[in-house]
Design a protein around this motif. Structure first.
Motif, PDB file in Angstrom:
ATOM      1  N   SER A  74       0.742  -1.323   0.015  1.00  9.84           N
ATOM      2  CA  SER A  74       0.026  -0.044   0.300  1.00  9.84           C
ATOM      3  C   SER A  74       0.744   1.201  -0.018  1.00  9.84           C
ATOM      4  CB  SER A  74      -0.843  -0.017   1.217  1.00  9.84           C
ATOM      5  OG  SER A  74      -0.301   0.441   2.505  1.00  9.84           O
ATOM      6  N   GLU A 136      -8.443   7.298   0.155  1.00 14.61           N
ATOM      7  CA  GLU A 136      -8.253   5.675  -0.068  1.00 14.61           C
ATOM      8  C   GLU A 136      -9.338   4.859   1.066  1.00 14.61           C
ATOM      9  OE1 GLU A 136      -4.611   4.232  -0.965  1.00 14.61           O
ATOM     10  OE2 GLU A 136      -4.792   4.095  -2.990  1.00 14.61           O
ATOM     11  N   ASP A 137      -8.610   5.255   2.250  1.00 14.87           N
ATOM     12  CA  ASP A 137      -9.368   4.801   3.527  1.00 14.87           C
ATOM     13  C   ASP A 137     -10.799   4.919   3.380  1.00 14.87           C
ATOM     14  OD1 ASP A 137      -6.859   3.581   3.957  1.00 14.87           O
ATOM     15  OD2 ASP A 137      -6.324   5.265   5.716  1.00 14.87           O
ATOM     16  N   THR A 140     -12.749   2.651   0.819  1.00 17.73           N
ATOM     17  CA  THR A 140     -12.459   1.113   0.759  1.00 17.73           C
ATOM     18  C   THR A 140     -13.773   0.594   1.086  1.00 17.73           C
ATOM     19  OG1 THR A 140     -10.099   1.501   1.205  1.00 17.73           O
ATOM     20  CG2 THR A 140     -11.154  -0.603   2.042  1.00 17.73           C
ATOM     21  N   PRO A 141     -14.544   0.893   2.103  1.00 18.87           N
ATOM     22  CA  PRO A 141     -15.703   0.049   2.524  1.00 18.87           C
ATOM     23  C   PRO A 141     -16.775   0.459   1.492  1.00 18.87           C
ATOM     24  CG  PRO A 141     -15.321   1.564   4.075  1.00 18.87           C
ATOM     25  CD  PRO A 141     -14.318   1.747   3.285  1.00 18.87           C
ATOM     26  N   SER A 150     -14.482  -4.503   2.881  1.00 18.94           N
ATOM     27  CA  SER A 150     -13.931  -3.709   3.767  1.00 18.94           C
ATOM     28  C   SER A 150     -12.613  -4.306   4.553  1.00 18.94           C
ATOM     29  CB  SER A 150     -15.218  -4.050   5.120  1.00 18.94           C
ATOM     30  OG  SER A 150     -14.772  -3.509   6.371  1.00 18.94           O
ATOM     31  N   LYS A 151     -12.093  -3.425   5.222  1.00 19.58           N
ATOM     32  CA  LYS A 151     -10.857  -3.788   5.878  1.00 19.58           C
ATOM     33  C   LYS A 151     -10.826  -4.750   7.193  1.00 19.58           C
ATOM     34  CE  LYS A 151      -7.699  -0.155   4.358  1.00 19.58           C
ATOM     35  NZ  LYS A 151      -6.833   0.765   4.693  1.00 19.58           N
TER      36      LYS A 151
END
Length: 191
Positions: A74, A136-137, A140-141, A150-151
């Motif tokens: 990443s 980006e975070d 993500t979901p 999802s992370k």
């Protein structure tokens, strides 16, 4: 009239020196033979000669050329790793850091973002990278074709539910009962 500064006597300096030591240096000092030091010059020479080997070798700035974003790495981890390496290189110029950081990038979307408005300083690039990583975070979901990406840990969905023990004999019976029930339901369909 001349002004002379008085230096503390060697005995005081030698006796106060150990109070400034910590960890390995304190252990080294405690292992010196008693009455083996005559003056502070001798003590300082012993100290320097013993610990000079522990100094790290200066790493040249061209070391940055070896730092590349790895496949699947990443942007966040690449930035963290690059910054760690910057601390190891002495006197690295900002433009060298900027150029080598961009040369090591594999994140195509971030490269495009940097090309649209190139940063002049490394701090500007890092701020831009931070904004990009935060975006980006946040994205993500998202829902993709009915499945949620999802992370988070997949076990988070199971919180509060009873877990089955695979090694427990009663669970084997329950799973067989479920399979039988599913088969029965299939057999009784009207078509």
């Amino acid at each position: 009239m001349t002004l002379s500064l008085q230096q503390p006597p060697d005995e005081i300096v030698c006796q106060s020196f150990p109070t400034t030591l910590k960890g390995v240096t304190r252990v080294w000092f405690s292992k010196l033979a008693q009455s083996s030091i005559d003056d502070f010059d001798q003590l300082s020479n012993l100290f320097v000669h013993h610990f000079i080997g522990g100094q790290r070798q200066k790493i040249p700035a061209d070391h940055f050329l070896t730092i590349k974003q790895e496949d699947g790495e990443s942007l966040r981890f690449y930035v963290k790793r690059f910054n760690r390496e910057v601390l190891e290189v002495d006197e690295a110029e900002d433009q060298v850091q900027l150029t080598t950081f961009k040369a090591g990038l594999r994140s195509k979307k971030f490269i495009v973002a940097l090309t649209k408005s190139p940063p002049a300083l490394m701090t500007n690039l890092l701020m831009k990278a931070q904004k990009y990583m935060n975006a980006e975070d946040a994205l993500t979901p998202i829902e993709v074709g009915g499945t949620r990406i999802s992370k988070t840990n997949p076990r988070d969905d199971q919180k509060g539910q009873k877990r089955e023990r695979r090694d427990h004999p009663s669970n084997n019976n329950r799973s067989k009962q479920r399979e039988d029930k599913a088969r029965k339901m299939v057999n009784f369909t009207p078509w």
